[in-house]
Structures are given as structure tokens and as C-alpha cells.
Design an enzyme around this catalytic site. Structure first.
Site, mmCIF file in Angstrom:
data_model
loop_
_atom_site.group_PDB
_atom_site.id
_atom_site.type_symbol
_atom_site.label_atom_id
_atom_site.label_comp_id
_atom_site.label_asym_id
_atom_site.label_seq_id
_atom_site.Cartn_x
_atom_site.Cartn_y
_atom_site.Cartn_z
ATOM 1 C CG ASN A 14 0.245 -30.168 23.267
ATOM 2 O OD1 ASN A 14 -0.769 -30.130 22.867
ATOM 3 N ND2 ASN A 14 0.775 -31.080 23.825
ATOM 4 N NE ARG A 25 -21.193 -26.542 18.268
ATOM 5 C CZ ARG A 25 -21.684 -25.162 17.992
ATOM 6 N NH1 ARG A 25 -21.589 -24.585 16.716
ATOM 7 N NH2 ARG A 25 -22.252 -24.667 19.001
ATOM 8 N NE ARG A 52 -5.184 -39.308 24.854
ATOM 9 C CZ ARG A 52 -4.665 -38.947 26.173
ATOM 10 N NH1 ARG A 52 -3.940 -37.803 26.185
ATOM 11 N NH2 ARG A 52 -4.551 -39.987 26.906
ATOM 12 N NE ARG A 56 -9.073 -38.641 24.781
ATOM 13 C CZ ARG A 56 -8.554 -39.250 26.011
ATOM 14 N NH1 ARG A 56 -8.035 -38.235 26.853
ATOM 15 N NH2 ARG A 56 -8.615 -40.355 26.452
ATOM 16 C CG HIS A 57 -6.409 -33.897 21.522
ATOM 17 N ND1 HIS A 57 -5.260 -34.510 20.921
ATOM 18 C CD2 HIS A 57 -6.381 -34.047 22.718
ATOM 19 C CE1 HIS A 57 -4.651 -34.990 22.016
ATOM 20 N NE2 HIS A 57 -5.347 -34.842 23.066
ATOM 21 C CB THR A 108 0.098 -37.789 29.447
ATOM 22 O OG1 THR A 108 -0.269 -37.182 27.984
ATOM 23 C CG2 THR A 108 1.274 -38.958 28.954
ATOM 24 C CD GLU A 158 7.844 -32.920 27.173
ATOM 25 O OE1 GLU A 158 8.383 -33.134 26.318
ATOM 26 O OE2 GLU A 158 6.802 -32.589 27.743
ATOM 27 C CG HIS A 198 1.429 -32.583 32.395
ATOM 28 N ND1 HIS A 198 0.683 -33.141 31.297
ATOM 29 C CD2 HIS A 198 0.434 -32.663 33.233
ATOM 30 C CE1 HIS A 198 -0.525 -33.599 31.668
ATOM 31 N NE2 HIS A 198 -0.739 -33.274 32.972
ATOM 32 N N GLY A 220 0.899 -26.675 26.654
ATOM 33 C CA GLY A 220 -0.350 -26.489 25.838
ATOM 34 C C GLY A 220 -1.445 -26.201 26.460
HETATM 35 N N1 PXP Z 1 4.479 -32.690 27.291
HETATM 36 C C1 PXP Z 1 3.765 -33.882 27.171
HETATM 37 C C2 PXP Z 1 5.050 -35.211 26.790
HETATM 38 C C3 PXP Z 1 2.545 -34.028 27.207
HETATM 39 O O1 PXP Z 1 1.971 -35.407 27.150
HETATM 40 C C4 PXP Z 1 1.775 -32.853 27.527
HETATM 41 C C5 PXP Z 1 0.107 -32.985 27.664
HETATM 42 O O2 PXP Z 1 -0.265 -33.424 26.316
HETATM 43 C C6 PXP Z 1 2.382 -31.602 27.668
HETATM 44 C C7 PXP Z 1 3.789 -31.720 27.580
HETATM 45 C C8 PXP Z 1 1.752 -30.562 27.681
HETATM 46 O O3 PXP Z 1 0.925 -30.230 28.881
HETATM 47 P P1 PXP Z 1 0.039 -29.014 29.212
HETATM 48 O O4 PXP Z 1 -1.100 -29.387 28.133
HETATM 49 O O5 PXP Z 1 -0.502 -29.432 30.609
HETATM 50 O O6 PXP Z 1 0.674 -27.818 29.125
#
Ligand code: PXP
Length: 248
Positions: A14, A25, A52, A56-57, A108, A158, A198, A220
Site C-alpha cells: 500500500n 508540500r 479516499r 488526503r493522500h 480505516t 479482506e 491493517h 502499507g
Molecule cells: N487493507 C486495507 C483495506 C486498508 O484500508 C489498509 C489501510 O489503508 C491496509 C490494508 C493497510 O494497512 P496499513 O497501512 O496499516 O498496513
């Protein structure tokens, strides 16, 4: 993806937080597409990016560029809104992962309530699948949500691993791991592909990776944070060298 899969447990990287740093910046550096290409070289099997609602990113231009310029399956995370559906149908990512999204949340924070939003999700999933986009639902490790995911026509679930990865003590960690294992085992019964993500770090990845039903992890924030430390020495050394050369 018709190519033979490289790994039995795929890694989706991610790259959202490369865009977070860029946006701080308002410039073009660091570029999420460059990060995605680097992730490919490092062995990633896919790229995950969350467009999103508040941008924001990741921005719209990023998601189109990731699809066009990076030769890896793109997993587009999105809220279940008409706006996002329209964009996904244009981008045509390999997969769309539907996530809950409230503007004020930092990330999330929990899984989708598929039971509650079944009607809306069923319609959206049908449209995405018609466009040959695989559909994943980001849910908590809850048997009711797994069952509902099958009923609304999802291809994949997931599991949100936040409660496990952020467990404050051993007992909670053990309880959450058992919950996750049970929910993963259920995916077979419901003919759903099983992913997880996550909050995964080096400390938690092995327990999760051992769960046999899981075929993909999406990671990510930790990876991006860690990349700063792994790469910082190199980037500073190069700057030092350029400065010294200029003064030589
Ligand atoms: N999977 C999903 C569906 C997510 O929303 C996120 C967070 O954006 C991730 C994986 C990755 O989570 P993390 O950034 O905490 O590794």
C-alpha cells in the site's frame, strides 16, 4: 491476472503514505508511481492504493497513473459511494476493495458492516463484477460478515487485522488471533478468497502469514515508515557527497 502466480502468499504494498508525504508540500516528490515500481522490483505482487473521498493522500491522477504505468495488479480501495464506483469503472483496477470510510477517521478503523448495507453493496458489487473487476470487502473477523459477503456476491474478503496487530496485551492478542483463524477457515465454506491487512508489522506478520487460507496480505504504513530508516542513510550520504563535491 492470467500469469502464473509467483507466491502462494501474495504481498500487496500500500503506497498511500508516499502520497501523504508528497501532499505535505503540495509538490510532485515523492511520487507514488515511483514507489510502486520500486515495490515491484522488491518482490511485491500487487499495489494497493486508497482513493479516499477527501483525497488526503492518493489523488485521482495517481490512481489512473498506477493503473497505466505500473505492471502489477492494482487493488483500489474505495468507499461504497456513487462517485467512487464511477471512478473505479473508468480505472478498471484488477480488484476493488470496498472499505468503510468516515471523513474524520485517521485510517480505516474497522470493517464494513455488510449485514447492514447488504442491498447497497449487492448493487455495487454487481456493477464492478460486470466490468470484470474482482471485488473484495474489508471486514472484521466476524462469521456473520463472512456469510453476508458471500450473499452479496463478493469474490474476496479482506480481514481487518487492526485489533490483532494493535492488541495491548498477550491475552487480547491470542484471542484476536483465534478469532482471525476461525474467520479465515470459514472463507472456504463460503467460497471466498481470503486476504488480510491493517497494522501489520515485522512482529505480527508471521502469525498471520501462517494462516493457510490467507492468500494475500496488504501492508502499507509500517513498510513506508520502515523504508525511511532503511533508506535514510543512503539519501543523506548522497546529499553530503553532492555538497562536498560542490565545495571541492
Ligand atoms: N487493507 C486495507 C483495506 C486498508 O484500508 C489498509 C489501510 O489503508 C491496509 C490494508 C493497510 O494497512 P496499513 O497501512 O496499516 O498496513
Amino acid at each position: 491476472m492470467s500469469k502464473k502466480l509467483k507466491h502462494t502468499l501474495r504481498l500487496g504494498v500500500n503506497i498511500d503514505h508516499v502520497a501523504t508525504v508528497r501532499n505535505a508540500r503540495g509538490d510532485l516528490h515523492p511520487c507514488p508511481v515511483r514507489a510502486a515500481k520500486l515495490a515491484k522490483k522488491a518482490g511485491a505482487d500487487g499495489i494497493t492504493a486508497h482513493l479516499r473521498e477527501d483525497r488526503r493522500h492518493i489523488r485521482d491522477t495517481d490512481i489512473f497513473a498506477l493503473k497505466k504505468d505500473v505492471r502489477l495488479p492494482l487493488n483500489m480501495e474505495m468507499a461504497a459511494t456513487k462517485e467512487m464506483l464511477k471512478i473505479a469503472l473508468k480505472v478498471k483496477p484488477h480488484a476493488a476493495c470496498i472499505v468503510p470510510e468516515r471523513r474524520e477517521e485517521i485510517t480505516t478503523e474497522g470493517g464494513l458492516n455488510v449485514v447492514k448495507h447488504a442491498k447497497q453493496l449487492r448493487r455495487m458489487i454487481a456493477e464492478l463484477k460486470k466490468a470484470k473487476i474482482r471485488v473484495s470487502l474489508f471486514i472484521n473477523a466476524d462469521p456473520r460478515q463472512v456469510k453476508a459477503a458471500e450473499e452479496v456476491g463478493a469474490d474476496i474478503v479482506e480481514f481487518h487485522t487492526g485489533a490483532l496487530c494493535h492488541a495491548k496485551d498477550k491475552a487480547t492478542y491470542k484471542k484476536e488471533l483465534e478469532k482471525l483463524k476461525k474467520a479465515c477457515a470459514l472463507t472456504k465454506t463460503h467460497q471466498l478468497e481470503c486476504h488480510a491487512g491493517h497494522g501489520i508489522t515485522y512482529d505480527t506478520v508471521e502469525d498471520i502469514a501462517k494462516i493457510p487460507e490467507i492468500v494475500e496480505l496488504n501492508i502499507g504504513h509500517f513498510l513506508m515508515g520502515e523504508a525511511m530508516f532503511v533508506g535514510m542513510k543512503k539519501s543523506i550520504k548522497r546529499m553530503r557527497k553532492l555538497m562536498d563535491k560542490a565545495r571541492a
